[in-house]
Design a protein around this motif. Structure first.
Motif, PDB file in Angstrom:
ATOM      1  N   THR A 177       0.375  -1.320  -0.245  1.00 40.64           N
ATOM      2  CA  THR A 177      -0.080  -0.013   0.241  1.00 40.64           C
ATOM      3  C   THR A 177       1.024   1.066  -0.204  1.00 40.64           C
ATOM      4  OG1 THR A 177      -1.715  -1.710   0.779  1.00 40.64           O
ATOM      5  CG2 THR A 177      -1.970   1.060   1.209  1.00 40.64           C
ATOM      6  N   PRO A 178       0.560   2.181  -1.102  1.00 45.85           N
ATOM      7  CA  PRO A 178       1.246   3.657  -0.521  1.00 45.85           C
ATOM      8  C   PRO A 178       1.133   4.108   0.509  1.00 45.85           C
ATOM      9  CG  PRO A 178       0.123   3.399  -2.970  1.00 45.85           C
ATOM     10  CD  PRO A 178      -0.128   2.474  -2.034  1.00 45.85           C
ATOM     11  N   LEU A 179       2.465   4.680   1.400  1.00 43.82           N
ATOM     12  CA  LEU A 179       2.751   5.913   2.381  1.00 43.82           C
ATOM     13  C   LEU A 179       3.216   6.697   2.457  1.00 43.82           C
ATOM     14  CD1 LEU A 179       1.669   4.512   5.494  1.00 43.82           C
ATOM     15  CD2 LEU A 179       4.097   4.255   5.558  1.00 43.82           C
ATOM     16  N   TRP A 180       1.830   7.792   3.083  1.00 38.60           N
ATOM     17  CA  TRP A 180       2.665   8.522   2.929  1.00 38.60           C
ATOM     18  C   TRP A 180       1.962   9.940   3.598  1.00 38.60           C
ATOM     19  CZ3 TRP A 180       0.029  12.717  -0.186  1.00 38.60           C
ATOM     20  CH2 TRP A 180      -1.483  12.142  -0.708  1.00 38.60           C
ATOM     21  N   GLN A 181       2.011  10.872   3.954  1.00 43.04           N
ATOM     22  CA  GLN A 181       1.747  11.701   5.111  1.00 43.04           C
ATOM     23  C   GLN A 181       0.613  12.786   4.091  1.00 43.04           C
ATOM     24  OE1 GLN A 181      -0.488  12.728   8.349  1.00 43.04           O
ATOM     25  NE2 GLN A 181       1.377  11.406   8.556  1.00 43.04           N
ATOM     26  N   LYS A 182      -0.336  12.398   4.881  1.00 41.01           N
ATOM     27  CA  LYS A 182      -1.549  13.847   3.625  1.00 41.01           C
ATOM     28  C   LYS A 182      -1.802  15.160   4.469  1.00 41.01           C
ATOM     29  CE  LYS A 182      -3.227   8.684   2.280  1.00 41.01           C
ATOM     30  NZ  LYS A 182      -4.168   7.809   2.267  1.00 41.01           N
ATOM     31  N   GLY A 183      -0.659  15.583   4.993  1.00 41.65           N
ATOM     32  CA  GLY A 183      -1.070  17.051   5.040  1.00 41.65           C
ATOM     33  C   GLY A 183      -0.284  16.565   6.272  1.00 41.65           C
ATOM     34  N   MET A 184       0.157  17.722   6.731  1.00 40.62           N
ATOM     35  CA  MET A 184       0.598  18.587   8.572  1.00 40.62           C
ATOM     36  C   MET A 184       0.321  18.963   9.324  1.00 40.62           C
ATOM     37  SD  MET A 184       3.710  16.187   7.956  1.00 40.62           S
ATOM     38  CE  MET A 184       4.564  16.500   9.362  1.00 40.62           C
ATOM     39  N   ALA A 185      -1.113  19.679   9.098  1.00 38.45           N
ATOM     40  CA  ALA A 185      -1.803  20.018  10.014  1.00 38.45           C
ATOM     41  C   ALA A 185      -2.495  19.452  10.435  1.00 38.45           C
ATOM     42  CB  ALA A 185      -1.865  21.510   8.938  1.00 38.45           C
TER      43      ALA A 185
END
Length: 486
Positions: free
Chosen positions: A161-169
């Motif tokens: 599964t692609p893993l990435w942070q979807k928004g720092m806020a």
């Protein structure tokens, strides 16, 4: 038996909501979307007054069972307490003015359009950010580890599964919320629910008049204090043998703790009057009543690409362009209607199968989702976000409606396009565009330039996603303030 039933229901609902945000199969978010739609504030915002009425009736009958079983943030506090092995509590006086102030602040934030404050206080959205920003990456990492192990064993039954942070806020808000609520829970149980949670304050108002509630038989009670030490809501005063029903979350711990059977869960006409309800001053009660009425009325007022030369594209290094207006999902009608209803719960972000949605990190719409095309584009046949949205910010639509809706339009920067700037052959955007809006046109001398037909473009982002120019694509999507038909 009541306590065991409550625990089974609470664990089932909590596990379902967690899977709603963490599932990697793409199947469960749609199947379990009802768990988000039965939450109080999302139901109010979506105009689902059947759910609101059902929760009100449930509270008037049995007290705040919503807080102990359906609310994932409430159940999370119980789990933190159990993990921290905090089992002893003590009675504390009802901070009715603080509860009324939190409820009024929540209501005013909605009217004033202060969406950030509104979404930070709303319990379901607060838990959604924790699940989507903290729990989901951990779950996906575990799934990817399992996929790697399975691949080594010669099995491809589990895919990565692609893993990435979807928004720092959203990440920062999740960490802050978990830290504050976790610290309060470990220190004194359901403090958040009974002091700062606006939903808890409103349901506490209704639970004062609940049909069934815990009752202490003063004649049988020996004032041993075991019941007060087990009360996670700190609403049971063993000295005066009274229960503040506005703060009781119907956990039924006290019934099990009492070894003299002096506490029973009985109809209210068998209970005491003033002392059982906590003995709060009439003025404080009126403040909470007014705040609850304002909160109830508020929501109803607002109604497969490759670069030249055959090398695979490296999408991980693509940067999002600076957009004048965030692109809102199909079905949201436009920015204004979307920001008025969206609470930033991150469910659509977690459920999006094509990794298109991420939370906005600045401005009025902070924590709310917008479309970004570094990891994918919005497929014409995908309507998952409209199916799972619990607040009505994204209304349900079908693929035909979506294909005829323009959420934005592509804008080309021909000076950066490798066809005109570097005289290289590339047709990535024109081949990817599902409507044929992006094309290379010949100009004087036969030079080709990138052009977009704004009347055919739907703003799906396929062209921006496949463009091989780095770090910013030579073509980008700008949002429509109001979505329109094409």
């Amino acid at each position: 038996m009541l306590r065991k039933l409550r625990i089974v229901l609470a664990v089932s609902c909590f596990a379902g909501v967690c899977l709603l945000f963490c599932d990697v199969s793409g199947i469960l978010p749609v199947k379990l979307a009802f768990l988000g739609k039965v939450q109080l504030v999302p139901a109010l915002l979506s105009g689902n007054f059947a759910v609101v009425a059902g929760l009100a009736v449930l509270t008037l009958l049995f007290g705040r069972v919503y807080c102990s079983t359906l609310c994932p943030l409430g159940v999370m506090q119980d789990l933190l307490v159990r993990l921290g092995k905090r089992r002893r509590y003590s009675y504390s006086k009802n901070k009715v003015w603080l509860r009324a102030a939190a409820l009024l602040l929540f209501t005013l934030a909605f009217f004033a359009g202060a969406q950030l404050l509104f979404s930070m206080l709303e319990p379901y959205s607060a838990f959604g950010r924790i699940a989507g920003s903290l729990l989901a990456p951990a779950w996906q990492s575990g799934s990817n580890t399992l996929a790697a192990l399975a691949e080594r064993a010669g099995s491809f039954a589990v895919g990565p599964t692609p893993l990435w942070q979807k928004g720092m806020a959203a990440l920062a808000a999740a960490v802050l919320t978990l830290g504050v609520i976790g610290a309060l829970a470990l220190r004194s149980g359901r403090t958040w629910c009974n002091t700062l949670c606006p939903v808890g304050a409103f349901l506490g108002l209704l639970s004062r008049f609940s049909l069934f509630r815990p009752r202490i038989d003063a004649a049988a009670c020996v004032r041993c204090g075991l019941c007060a030490k087990s009360c996670k809501a700190s609403c049971l005063d063993s000295v005066s043998a009274s229960v503040d029903s506005s703060r009781c979350v119907a956990c039924y711990n006290c019934l099990e703790a009492c070894n003299r059977q002096a506490i029973s869960y009985t109809p209210s006409w068998k209970a005491g009057n003033a002392e059982e309800r906590g003995g709060n001053p009439d003025l404080a009660r009126r403040a909470l009543v007014l705040a609850g009425l304002a909160a109830l009325g508020a929501p109803s007022v607002a109604s497969a690409a490759r670069a030249p030369g055959g090398k695979p594209l490296d999408f991980s290094r693509k940067a999002p362009p600076s957009r004048d207006v965030p692109i809102t999902p199909p079905g949201s009608s436009g920015l204004r209607a979307f920001t008025e209803r969206c609470t930033g719960c991150q469910l659509c972000v977690s459920a999006c199968p094509h990794q298109v949605l991420r939370s906005f990190d600045q401005g009025r719409g902070m924590l709310q989702p917008s479309l970004s095309f570094e990891h994918g584009y919005c497929r014409v046949n995908c309507v998952v976000c409209s199916e799972v949205c619990p607040t009505g910010a994204i209304r349900p639509i079908n693929a035909a409606e979506k294909s005829a809706t323009q959420i934005g339009r592509a804008v080309a920067d021909a000076s950066r396009c490798i066809v005109s700037a570097e005289k290289e052959e590339c047709t990535a955007c024109s081949r990817a565009c599902p409507t044929g809006a992006a094309a290379l046109v010949s100009r004087n001398g036969g030079t080709k330039w990138l052009a977009v037909d704004p009347e055919r473009c739907t703003g799906c982002g396929a062209c921006e996603y496949v463009c091989p120019v780095r770090p910013l694509a030579a073509i980008r999507v700008e949002a429509n303030l109001e979505h329109r038909r094409v």
